[in-house]
Motif scaffolding. Structure first.
Motif, PDB file in Angstrom:
ATOM      1  N   ASP A  16      -9.852 -11.272  -0.581  1.00  0.00           N
ATOM      2  CA  ASP A  16      -9.359 -11.825  -1.768  1.00  0.00           C
ATOM      3  C   ASP A  16      -8.685 -10.573  -2.567  1.00  0.00           C
ATOM      4  OD1 ASP A  16      -9.552 -14.241  -0.905  1.00  0.00           O
ATOM      5  OD2 ASP A  16     -11.176 -15.126  -2.069  1.00  0.00           O
ATOM      6  N   GLN A  17      -9.890  -9.749  -2.885  1.00  0.00           N
ATOM      7  CA  GLN A  17      -9.248  -8.589  -3.672  1.00  0.00           C
ATOM      8  C   GLN A  17      -8.313  -7.561  -3.206  1.00  0.00           C
ATOM      9  OE1 GLN A  17     -10.371  -8.259  -6.819  1.00  0.00           O
ATOM     10  NE2 GLN A  17      -9.167  -6.535  -7.115  1.00  0.00           N
ATOM     11  N   ILE A  18      -8.125  -7.601  -1.862  1.00  0.00           N
ATOM     12  CA  ILE A  18      -6.874  -6.939  -1.372  1.00  0.00           C
ATOM     13  C   ILE A  18      -5.724  -7.610  -1.423  1.00  0.00           C
ATOM     14  CG2 ILE A  18      -6.143  -6.299   1.015  1.00  0.00           C
ATOM     15  CD1 ILE A  18      -9.147  -6.068   2.222  1.00  0.00           C
ATOM     16  N   THR A  19      -5.631  -9.012  -1.441  1.00  0.00           N
ATOM     17  CA  THR A  19      -4.445  -9.638  -1.698  1.00  0.00           C
ATOM     18  C   THR A  19      -4.375  -9.398  -3.388  1.00  0.00           C
ATOM     19  OG1 THR A  19      -5.044 -11.208  -0.153  1.00  0.00           O
ATOM     20  CG2 THR A  19      -3.440 -11.900  -1.617  1.00  0.00           C
ATOM     21  N   LEU A  20      -5.124  -9.435  -4.236  1.00  0.00           N
ATOM     22  CA  LEU A  20      -4.979  -9.300  -5.695  1.00  0.00           C
ATOM     23  C   LEU A  20      -4.361  -8.113  -6.003  1.00  0.00           C
ATOM     24  CD1 LEU A  20      -5.272 -10.753  -8.476  1.00  0.00           C
ATOM     25  CD2 LEU A  20      -7.546  -9.849  -8.704  1.00  0.00           C
ATOM     26  N   GLU A  21      -4.952  -6.955  -5.334  1.00  0.00           N
ATOM     27  CA  GLU A  21      -4.436  -5.470  -5.477  1.00  0.00           C
ATOM     28  C   GLU A  21      -2.962  -5.451  -4.968  1.00  0.00           C
ATOM     29  OE1 GLU A  21      -5.765  -3.323  -7.254  1.00  0.00           O
ATOM     30  OE2 GLU A  21      -7.960  -3.767  -7.004  1.00  0.00           O
ATOM     31  N   ALA A  22      -2.454  -6.062  -4.130  1.00  0.00           N
ATOM     32  CA  ALA A  22      -1.159  -6.342  -3.373  1.00  0.00           C
ATOM     33  C   ALA A  22      -0.336  -6.926  -4.550  1.00  0.00           C
ATOM     34  CB  ALA A  22      -1.194  -6.983  -2.119  1.00  0.00           C
ATOM     35  N   TYR A  23      -0.744  -8.085  -5.158  1.00  0.00           N
ATOM     36  CA  TYR A  23      -0.055  -8.940  -5.875  1.00  0.00           C
ATOM     37  C   TYR A  23       0.023  -7.981  -7.326  1.00  0.00           C
ATOM     38  CZ  TYR A  23       0.884 -12.085  -9.517  1.00  0.00           C
ATOM     39  OH  TYR A  23       1.462 -12.931 -10.591  1.00  0.00           O
ATOM     40  N   SER A  24      -0.961  -7.369  -7.699  1.00  0.00           N
ATOM     41  CA  SER A  24      -0.848  -6.244  -8.786  1.00  0.00           C
ATOM     42  C   SER A  24       0.278  -5.463  -8.531  1.00  0.00           C
ATOM     43  CB  SER A  24      -1.855  -5.811  -9.137  1.00  0.00           C
ATOM     44  OG  SER A  24      -3.011  -6.496  -9.242  1.00  0.00           O
ATOM     45  N   SER A  25       0.253  -4.886  -7.326  1.00  0.00           N
ATOM     46  CA  SER A  25       1.457  -3.809  -6.964  1.00  0.00           C
ATOM     47  C   SER A  25       2.753  -4.514  -7.321  1.00  0.00           C
ATOM     48  CB  SER A  25       1.342  -3.446  -5.416  1.00  0.00           C
ATOM     49  OG  SER A  25       2.104  -2.466  -5.048  1.00  0.00           O
ATOM     50  N   GLN A  26       3.018  -5.712  -6.783  1.00  0.00           N
ATOM     51  CA  GLN A  26       4.080  -6.543  -7.033  1.00  0.00           C
ATOM     52  C   GLN A  26       4.632  -6.757  -8.360  1.00  0.00           C
ATOM     53  OE1 GLN A  26       5.092  -6.140  -4.004  1.00  0.00           O
ATOM     54  NE2 GLN A  26       6.028  -8.142  -3.766  1.00  0.00           N
ATOM     55  N   VAL A  27       3.405  -7.042  -9.195  1.00  0.00           N
ATOM     56  CA  VAL A  27       3.743  -7.230 -10.624  1.00  0.00           C
ATOM     57  C   VAL A  27       4.286  -5.968 -11.305  1.00  0.00           C
ATOM     58  CG1 VAL A  27       2.616  -7.735 -12.871  1.00  0.00           C
ATOM     59  CG2 VAL A  27       1.998  -9.069 -10.915  1.00  0.00           C
ATOM     60  N   TYR A  28       3.770  -4.881 -10.829  1.00  0.00           N
ATOM     61  CA  TYR A  28       4.281  -3.619 -11.446  1.00  0.00           C
ATOM     62  C   TYR A  28       5.592  -3.254 -11.048  1.00  0.00           C
ATOM     63  CZ  TYR A  28      -0.162  -3.021 -13.631  1.00  0.00           C
ATOM     64  OH  TYR A  28      -1.360  -2.915 -14.529  1.00  0.00           O
ATOM     65  N   LEU A  29       5.921  -3.520  -9.518  1.00  0.00           N
ATOM     66  CA  LEU A  29       7.410  -3.499  -9.150  1.00  0.00           C
ATOM     67  C   LEU A  29       8.492  -4.274  -9.730  1.00  0.00           C
ATOM     68  CD1 LEU A  29       7.497  -3.673  -5.168  1.00  0.00           C
ATOM     69  CD2 LEU A  29       8.005  -1.658  -6.803  1.00  0.00           C
ATOM     70  N   MET A  30       7.942  -5.275 -10.270  1.00  0.00           N
ATOM     71  CA  MET A  30       8.941  -6.604 -10.941  1.00  0.00           C
ATOM     72  C   MET A  30       8.964  -5.823 -12.369  1.00  0.00           C
ATOM     73  SD  MET A  30       8.788  -8.712 -13.561  1.00  0.00           S
ATOM     74  CE  MET A  30       6.983  -9.566 -13.706  1.00  0.00           C
ATOM     75  N   LEU A  31       7.912  -5.285 -13.054  1.00  0.00           N
ATOM     76  CA  LEU A  31       8.066  -4.644 -14.345  1.00  0.00           C
ATOM     77  C   LEU A  31       9.041  -3.537 -14.421  1.00  0.00           C
ATOM     78  CD1 LEU A  31       4.678  -5.051 -15.781  1.00  0.00           C
ATOM     79  CD2 LEU A  31       6.450  -6.521 -16.347  1.00  0.00           C
ATOM     80  N   SER A  32       8.999  -2.343 -13.209  1.00  0.00           N
ATOM     81  CA  SER A  32       9.709  -1.560 -12.910  1.00  0.00           C
ATOM     82  C   SER A  32      11.276  -1.630 -12.885  1.00  0.00           C
ATOM     83  CB  SER A  32       9.128  -0.492 -11.922  1.00  0.00           C
ATOM     84  OG  SER A  32       9.996   0.316 -11.524  1.00  0.00           O
ATOM     85  N   CYS A  33      11.352  -2.750 -12.046  1.00  0.00           N
ATOM     86  CA  CYS A  33      12.750  -3.378 -12.048  1.00  0.00           C
ATOM     87  C   CYS A  33      13.485  -3.759 -13.103  1.00  0.00           C
ATOM     88  CB  CYS A  33      13.104  -4.246 -10.795  1.00  0.00           C
ATOM     89  SG  CYS A  33      12.346  -3.616  -9.386  1.00  0.00           S
ATOM     90  N   TRP A  34      12.525  -4.401 -14.071  1.00  0.00           N
ATOM     91  CA  TRP A  34      13.019  -5.095 -15.359  1.00  0.00           C
ATOM     92  C   TRP A  34      13.312  -3.806 -16.268  1.00  0.00           C
ATOM     93  CZ3 TRP A  34      10.570  -4.086 -20.052  1.00  0.00           C
ATOM     94  CH2 TRP A  34      11.407  -4.718 -21.000  1.00  0.00           C
ATOM     95  N   ALA A  35      12.392  -2.856 -16.332  1.00  0.00           N
ATOM     96  CA  ALA A  35      12.764  -1.681 -17.138  1.00  0.00           C
ATOM     97  C   ALA A  35      13.869  -1.054 -16.738  1.00  0.00           C
ATOM     98  CB  ALA A  35      11.420  -0.792 -17.212  1.00  0.00           C
ATOM     99  N   ASP A  36      14.086  -0.778 -15.518  1.00  0.00           N
ATOM    100  CA  ASP A  36      15.375  -0.199 -15.157  1.00  0.00           C
ATOM    101  C   ASP A  36      16.679  -0.999 -15.639  1.00  0.00           C
ATOM    102  OD1 ASP A  36      16.765   1.960 -13.205  1.00  0.00           O
ATOM    103  OD2 ASP A  36      17.563   0.128 -12.592  1.00  0.00           O
ATOM    104  N   GLU A  37      16.511  -2.367 -15.511  1.00  0.00           N
ATOM    105  CA  GLU A  37      17.786  -3.031 -15.815  1.00  0.00           C
ATOM    106  C   GLU A  37      18.102  -2.919 -17.430  1.00  0.00           C
ATOM    107  OE1 GLU A  37      16.737  -7.008 -14.687  1.00  0.00           O
ATOM    108  OE2 GLU A  37      16.352  -6.398 -12.856  1.00  0.00           O
TER     109      GLU A  37
END
Ligand SMILES: [Fe+2]
Ligand SMILES: [Fe+2]
Length: 182
Positions: A16-37
């Motif tokens: 479950d933690q493996i999935t949560l770390e992957a999810y966290s990574s997606q959250v930061y990707l989303m924030l990175s894209c938002w910041a770029d926009e």
């Protein structure tokens, strides 16, 4: 002979933690894209680096489960929440994500303690130390965003904060650099 050294409960929790770390990574990707926009290149790079950091955590836990003879199940990753409305909300999302992650890790530490699985208990120390660093950084950034005007930040303040974060990201410690005994 049983070669899986993890209890079923601990194996599940680590998966479950493996999935949560992957999810966290997606959250930061989303924030990175938002910041770029939003023309916040410093924030965008910082979030991209952090996204990679979360993937590194995920990979380390995968390796550990495999080393102990456990089985890794790669699960689907949830879509991150809506994009933030402003830079303050962006850092609020970072802080929330880190606290959520820390709490999940604490539960696994507790489980490893209850199971008397000292190898896992010992392995998790670097992750606890890492979370402490990440929470510290997330709180610092949130406080800076608050100081710079919070949700009502002016464009000038945004410009300055973006510049500051562009430099912060350069000194961000990676998992391997964190000393669990410090
Ligand atoms: Fe992480
Ligand atoms: Fe993190």
């Amino acid at each position: 002979m049983k070669t899986n050294r993890l209890s079923p409960a601990l194996e599940k929790a680590l998966n479950d933690q493996i999935t949560l770390e992957a999810y966290s990574s997606q959250v930061y990707l989303m924030l990175s894209c938002w910041a770029d926009e939003n023309y916040l290149d410093g924030v965008s790079k910082f979030m991209m680096k952090h996204s990679a950091e979360e993937r590194l955590h995920m990979a380390k836990i995968i390796e550990y489960v495999q080393e102990r003879g456990g089985v890794v199940e790669i699960e689907a990753i949830d879509k991150p929440a809506e994009k933030p409305a402003n830079i303050y909300e962006c850092f609020e999302a970072v802080y929330k994500q880190e606290v959520l992650n820390t709490e999940a890790i604490y539960k696994i530490v507790k489980l490893s303690f209850d199971d008397q699985d000292w190898a896992t208990w010992n392995f998790l120390h670097w992750l606890v130390a890492e979370q402490r660093e990440e929470e510290k950084l997330a709180l610092e950034l949130l406080e800076k965003a608050k100081l710079a005007g919070g949700a009502k930040m002016t464009d000038t303040a945004k410009f300055e904060l973006n510049k500051l974060i562009a430099n912060t990201s350069q000194s961000f410690p990676t998992a391997d650099e964190v000393d669990p005994l410090a």
